[in-house]
Each structure stands twice: as C-alpha cells, then as structure tokens.
Design a protein around this motif. Structure first.
Motif, short mmCIF file in Angstrom:
data_model
loop_
_atom_site.label_atom_id
_atom_site.label_comp_id
_atom_site.label_asym_id
_atom_site.label_seq_id
_atom_site.Cartn_x
_atom_site.Cartn_y
_atom_site.Cartn_z
N UNK A 1 7.60 4.45 -15.14
CA UNK A 1 6.21 4.66 -14.97
C UNK A 1 5.67 5.97 -15.81
N UNK A 2 4.56 5.99 -16.17
CA UNK A 2 3.60 7.10 -16.69
C UNK A 2 3.47 8.17 -15.53
N UNK A 3 3.50 7.44 -14.28
CA UNK A 3 2.97 8.64 -13.06
C UNK A 3 1.80 9.01 -13.63
N UNK A 4 0.67 8.42 -13.77
CA UNK A 4 -0.51 8.75 -14.25
C UNK A 4 -1.45 7.61 -14.11
N UNK A 5 -2.76 7.71 -14.42
CA UNK A 5 -3.67 6.70 -14.29
C UNK A 5 -4.15 6.22 -12.97
N UNK A 6 -4.76 5.06 -12.89
CA UNK A 6 -4.93 4.23 -11.89
C UNK A 6 -4.00 4.29 -10.75
N UNK A 7 -2.78 4.14 -10.89
CA UNK A 7 -1.73 4.24 -9.78
C UNK A 7 -1.65 5.65 -9.26
N UNK A 8 -1.75 6.37 -9.98
CA UNK A 8 -1.68 7.78 -9.52
C UNK A 8 -2.87 8.08 -8.88
N UNK A 9 -4.03 7.70 -9.06
CA UNK A 9 -5.35 7.78 -8.39
C UNK A 9 -5.23 7.13 -6.92
N UNK A 10 -4.59 5.90 -6.89
CA UNK A 10 -4.51 5.25 -5.68
C UNK A 10 -3.74 5.84 -4.62
N UNK A 11 -2.48 6.38 -5.20
CA UNK A 11 -1.54 6.92 -4.51
C UNK A 11 -2.20 8.20 -3.76
N UNK A 12 -2.81 9.04 -4.70
CA UNK A 12 -3.34 10.23 -4.34
C UNK A 12 -4.45 10.21 -3.40
N UNK A 13 -5.07 9.07 -3.40
CA UNK A 13 -6.50 8.80 -2.40
C UNK A 13 -5.77 8.52 -1.06
N UNK A 14 -4.76 7.83 -1.07
CA UNK A 14 -3.97 7.37 0.31
C UNK A 14 -3.26 8.52 0.87
N UNK A 15 -2.58 9.56 0.24
CA UNK A 15 -2.03 10.69 0.70
C UNK A 15 -2.81 11.55 1.20
N UNK B 1 0.88 -1.17 -0.02
CA UNK B 1 -0.05 0.19 0.02
C UNK B 1 0.78 1.07 -0.07
N UNK B 2 0.34 2.27 -0.63
CA UNK B 2 1.15 3.63 -0.42
C UNK B 2 1.56 3.92 0.96
N UNK B 3 0.82 3.61 1.98
CA UNK B 3 1.16 4.26 3.18
C UNK B 3 2.43 3.48 3.84
N UNK B 4 2.23 2.12 3.38
CA UNK B 4 3.39 1.06 4.03
C UNK B 4 4.42 1.33 3.14
N UNK B 5 4.38 1.68 1.85
CA UNK B 5 5.77 2.02 1.18
C UNK B 5 6.34 3.18 1.79
N UNK B 6 5.79 4.07 2.13
CA UNK B 6 6.34 5.11 2.75
C UNK B 6 6.99 4.73 4.18
N UNK B 7 6.36 3.66 4.79
CA UNK B 7 7.06 3.56 6.11
C UNK B 7 8.34 2.63 6.02
N UNK B 8 8.19 1.88 4.85
CA UNK B 8 9.39 1.30 4.38
C UNK B 8 10.61 2.36 4.32
N UNK C 1 -6.01 11.07 2.02
CA UNK C 1 -6.64 10.77 3.59
C UNK C 1 -5.83 10.94 4.70
N UNK C 2 -4.57 10.79 4.45
CA UNK C 2 -3.66 11.07 5.42
C UNK C 2 -3.35 12.41 5.64
N UNK C 3 -3.22 13.41 4.68
CA UNK C 3 -2.97 14.81 4.78
C UNK C 3 -3.84 15.36 3.73
N UNK C 4 -5.16 15.68 4.17
CA UNK C 4 -6.08 16.63 3.03
C UNK C 4 -5.27 17.66 2.37
N UNK C 5 -5.65 17.64 1.07
CA UNK C 5 -5.04 18.53 0.11
C UNK C 5 -5.73 19.96 0.20
N UNK C 6 -5.63 20.67 1.57
CA UNK C 6 -6.02 21.87 1.85
C UNK C 6 -5.08 22.45 2.45
N UNK C 7 -4.81 23.98 2.28
CA UNK C 7 -3.65 24.56 2.64
C UNK C 7 -3.46 24.52 4.05
#
Length: 352
Positions: free
Chosen positions: A303-317, A249-256, A319-325
C-alpha cells in the motif's frame, strides 16, 4: 554464534576507556553506587523516551548509568520523569529489579559532556533520533574516545549496521541492540551485527541483555527492517488493504489482533502456533499448505499508506483516541500498565 558468554566489564584484563580520569568536571552530576553493588557502568546517549527507558532497565539490573544529552534542562526533565515512573512502578508493585526505587535512582547520573559521560563505561547505548547523519556523527565522536573493549550499541529500529558503523576504527565493537518501544515494559531486544562485528561483541551484548532482564535474540546478518519490523509491517500492510477494500472497519481490524491473534502471540510465536495447531509442523504444512498459498496469492501490492484509506483509519483512531497530548498520553500509560501486568503474568507462568 554459540552460547551466551558471561558478561564482564570490558576493563577487566586490559584497555580502559581513553581520556582523562573520572574526577568531576565536564558537566556531570555524579551519583554514588549503593553499597554492595558491582561497579559495572554503562552510558546512555540521548535522554528521550527510549533513552530514559534504557536507563531504567540498566539501573534495575544494578548498573551505574550515565545519561547523556546536550541540554541540561532536557536531562533534568528526563531524570524527573524517570523518578516519577519509578515511584509509580514501585507503588504498584511493578518495579523491576531487587533494589528500591531510591537505590535505582541513585545509580543514574546525568551528563552534558560526551567524553565524561562515557568515561569508564562498559557498554554505550545510543538513543538519539532516527536520523542516519546524526547517529553517524555520534558514533564518529565515540570512535575517537573509546578503548578497544567498550561495546558501541545503537537503538536504531531500521538503520542497517553497515550504514551506521562502516569505516569506524572500532567497528568490531559496534552492534545494533534494537529494543521494542518502550523497552522497560517490552523485553525483546534484536541484536544485529555489522559484517565486521566481532563474535565476542555479539556474545557479550547478549549476556548483558540477559543479565538486565531483557529477552535478546540474535540475527545472523543484517536485513532491512530487522525481524520485528518485517513481521510488524507484514501485518500492517494486510490490515491496511483489508480496511481499504472495505472488508472490515479499522476498529474491528484491531480487535481481530487484540482479542484474536494477539492472545496467542503474547505467549507463543507463529511457528509454535503452527506446530500446536496440528500434529507438528510437517502435519500442519500437509493440511494447510495449499490453503495458505491460495490466500497469500490474493494479497495485493504494497500500500501507499496515504489517501482515502489513511483518512478512514485516521478518523476511526481519532474518534477512539483524540490526537491531543492528554488523551494520547493517557492511552500510552494504560498500554504500559497492560504490558507490565502481562509481563508479570508471563513471568509467573514461566516459573510454575
């Protein structure tokens, strides 16, 4: 490239900056240098995040700083931001340098006229947005008004010196000094020469960065992405593939990284890690050469850094840190506090 030279103001010996005297005018607000401080002066072109941080680093090193931008309101806001940061750092015991926050602030002045801003400067650090044409325009203007000893330096993170400086009359004085964002909290600076950069420009820049407490490294020649970003992109690329292939998962990847590799890499690099994880480099290669090649041969294409993987990582990040200032800024402040604490720990450990 040889040992570091001793930093000295470029006007010692010959050739001050071209142009009129330093007396007033041109939209500059002057600030007197504290008693006993050397008169060496630098100019920072651009008052965004990187420019503000550079101004703080130079002031902490005892240099008079002229911070330039085209809009007075932008400069006023930048100076207020610097004041707030310095006061907070002083209160928490993390302010760099030997001077108080007020004395460091007194070393920083703001200016909306480029010629006046760089008058008398020993070193000019450009910090405008990462746009080739904009940076070339700025260096083209600087090329017309500086003397033969002033160093022209760019903070660019990816634009090659050959693209920025080729054709300038003062190309021998041009160099990239790429910081890590934010440079006040992360000391590394990549010094990258243009093919025509004079060796003395490299050595003087290196000496200056050491003097103000940064950790400069010299690249022997330019290369796309320099070194830090090449290493960073290699990690990002494999991280992207591992998440995209559903391995982790994106969050576990960052933990590694944060609780694994990053723990070591905060103090030693990958080559020393190899050296210590066996009986030296040769022994490490003997033990792990084939395994490394086997794993590396399984890496996929860029990678293309787009598409489904981008959406998956964006959603995980998100949820952890909302994209608001509010949330992003709070997390950035927390990150900077962590970096400051780590820097202090590393300094204590290196002195023991």
């Amino acid at each position: 490239m040889g040992a570091a030279a001793t930093w000295r103001p470029p006007w010692v010996g010959s050739g001050r900056l071209k142009g009129g005297g330093g007396g007033g005018g041109g939209g500059c607000c002057s600030a007197a240098s504290p008693a006993g401080m050397e008169s060496s002066q630098v100019a920072v072109v651009g008052s965004g995040l990187i420019g503000r941080s550079w101004a703080m680093v130079f002031a902490a090193g005892g240099f008079k700083v002229k911070l330039y931008d085209i809009a007075q309101q932008q400069l006023t806001s930048a100076l207020e931001n610097i004041r707030k940061q310095m006061k907070e750092l002083e209160a928490s015991g993390f302010l760099k340098g030997s001077l108080s926050a007020e004395k460091q602030l007194a070393l920083i002045s703001i200016c909306t006229d480029l010629k006046t801003a760089v008058e008398g400067a020993a070193f000019i650090q450009e910090c405008t947005p990462e746009n080739l044409e904009l940076k070339k325009k700025i260096f083209g203007q600087l090329d017309l008004i500086v003397g033969d000893n002033v160093i022209l330096s760019s903070s660019t993170s990816c634009l090659l010196p050959s693209k920025l400086f080729t054709g300038l009359k003062h190309v021998k004085q041009c160099i990239v000094s790429h910081p890590v964002n934010p440079p006040y909290f992360v000391p590394l600076v990549e010094i990258v020469p243009h093919p025509e950069t004079d060796p003395s420009t490299i050595e003087r820049t290196y000496a200056l960065m050491k003097k103000i407490g940064q950790s400069p490294v010299k690249l022997n020649r330019e290369i796309e992405g320099f070194v830090l970003n090449r290493l960073q992109y290699a990690v990002i690329s494999e991280a992207w593939r591992l998440v995209g292939e559903g391995i982790i998962s994106p969050t576990d990847l960052d933990l590694v990284m944060s609780d694994g590799l990053g723990m070591r890499y905060a103090f030693i690099g990958p080559l020393e890690t190899m050296h210590l994880n066996a009986e030296g480099i040769s022994n490490y290669c003997e033990r792990y050469r084939e395994g490394m090649k086997l794993v590396l041969n399984t890496f996929g294409p860029v990678p293309e850094f787009s598409g489904e993987t981008e959406q998956k990582i964006s959603q995980a990040m998100s949820e952890k840190i909302p994209v608001v200032p509010k949330h992003l800024n709070a997390r950035r402040e927390w990150r900077d506090e962590c970096l400051t604490g780590l820097a202090k720990l590393k300094k204590q450990m290196s002195s023991n």
